[in-house]
Scaffold this motif. Structure first.
Motif, PDB file in Angstrom:
ATOM      1  N   LEU A 175       0.825  -1.206   0.000  1.00 53.29           N
ATOM      2  CA  LEU A 175       0.000   0.000   0.000  1.00 53.29           C
ATOM      3  C   LEU A 175       0.853   1.247   0.000  1.00 53.29           C
ATOM      4  N   PHE A 176       1.848   1.315   0.892  1.00 57.09           N
ATOM      5  CA  PHE A 176       2.628   2.537   1.057  1.00 57.09           C
ATOM      6  C   PHE A 176       3.752   2.676   0.042  1.00 57.09           C
ATOM      7  N   PHE A 177       4.282   1.571  -0.477  1.00 54.91           N
ATOM      8  CA  PHE A 177       5.435   1.660  -1.366  1.00 54.91           C
ATOM      9  C   PHE A 177       5.111   1.291  -2.805  1.00 54.91           C
ATOM     10  N   PHE A 178       3.868   0.919  -3.090  1.00 56.28           N
ATOM     11  CA  PHE A 178       3.491   0.661  -4.472  1.00 56.28           C
ATOM     12  C   PHE A 178       2.219   1.423  -4.849  1.00 56.28           C
ATOM     13  N   LEU A 179       1.145   1.196  -4.116  1.00 53.93           N
ATOM     14  CA  LEU A 179      -0.129   1.787  -4.505  1.00 53.93           C
ATOM     15  C   LEU A 179      -0.126   3.302  -4.347  1.00 53.93           C
TER      16      LEU A 179
END
Length: 320
Positions: A39-43
């Motif tokens: 969530l934090f490093f891709f999305l």
């Protein structure tokens, strides 16, 4: 006595309830952490880049007009949402530069992946068939290049491949060539750099698959008259296909967006999507268009991952 036992049983269940809740929380936490990471490093970065790709270029800092901003309240946000356009994506279809960059990157990545597989498969097979006492040493030798900076290793290849470099000096000294070979600033140099840099990503999954293989199957095939070549293609290679697919994905996906190797070994005339992104971001300072290029590149790279996941799901269903 019966009454005492009856009252002791609920208290024991009550005592184990917090333990069961804690165990359930820990089990869920193990699953939640990878999703939070994605969530934090891709999305979230993807959403930011996609948002920039819908904006327009501006002479400001940052060099684009913000869209979908809450500074004007919820009504302003929905007004901006209705005013969104995909002009930057339309522009990519009108300029042949970006299409050629995508196609060239895919071709170079595919050829490099095949070459890496050809080089890496014998290495992984030799490691898997080596005595168990020296396998950790061989594994360490495969991982050893990661102990050195990636940039330094690519710069070292410049010293090897340039006209007055080590390779040409050795070939001239042995009389194999009469004049220096032109390798640097060509696609050959790019292939050499990618194969060298990503070879461990191919060897390790292959070694993992080959090490688990039951080699008594090969002995049984040979006892039944199957030649070594036939035993390899009918037994060894099919059983190592999970490692082949994983290694090819680990090489192909980053090779498509590679920037350092084409820039240093391929020269200024090399057209790849990584260099195109760099030029749009830092030379032209056209962040919206470059963000659109990045979004499309990401969507293109998800296709082989989806095929891989479908193949894995089918293999698991067949195994059941």
């Amino acid at each position: 006595m019966t009454d005492i036992a009856a009252t002791a049983a609920p208290s024991a269940e009550t005592a184990t309830l917090p333990a069961r809740l804690a165990t359930g929380f820990v089990n869920r936490l193990v699953i939640i952490i990878p999703y939070l990471w994605l969530l934090f490093f891709f999305l979230v970065p993807f959403i930011i880049v996609f948002k920039i790709s819908l904006s327009q270029t501006a002479i400001s800092m940052p060099p684009y007009t913000p869209v979908l901003d809450f500074k004007d309240g919820v009504s302003g946000f929905f007004a901006g949402f209705r005013a969104l356009n995909f002009d930057n994506y339309t522009w990519l279809t009108q300029d042949a530069l970006y299409f050629n960059a995508y196609v060239t990157s895919l071709i170079i990545a595919a050829i490099s992946t095949i070459l890496t597989l050809i080089v890496g498969y014998p290495i992984a097979y030799g490691m898997a068939r080596a005595p168990a006492t020296i396998r950790p040493t061989l594994l360490m030798l495969v991982i050893l290049p990661f102990w050195t900076s990636f940039l330094i290793r690519v710069y070292a290849w410049i010293g090897i491949l340039k006209p007055e470099g080590l390779l040409n000096q050795v070939l001239l000294a042995t009389g194999l060539i009469s004049q220096p070979l032109v390798i640097l600033n060509t696609y050959t140099a790019i292939f050499i750099g990618i194969v060298y840099s990503y070879l461990p990503f191919m060897v390790l999954p292959l070694y993992s698959s080959l090490e688990k293989m039951d080699y008594s199957l090969i002995e049984a095939a040979q006892d039944l008259g199957c030649p070594p070549t036939g035993a390899f293609w009918k037994i060894t290679f099919p059983l190592s296909l999970p490692g082949v697919v994983a290694g090819c994905l680990l090489v192909f996906i980053p090779a498509v967006g590679e920037f350092v190797i084409p820039d240093l070994l391929g020269g200024s005339q090399t057209l790849m999507i990584g260099k195109t992104l760099w030029n749009e971001f830092f030379s032209n300072r056209d962040w919206p268009v470059s963000s659109a290029v990045a979004v499309i590149l990401l969507l293109v790279l998800t296709i082989p991952i989806m095929f891989f996941q479908q193949a894995q799901a089918k293999a698991q269903e067949q195994g059941r």
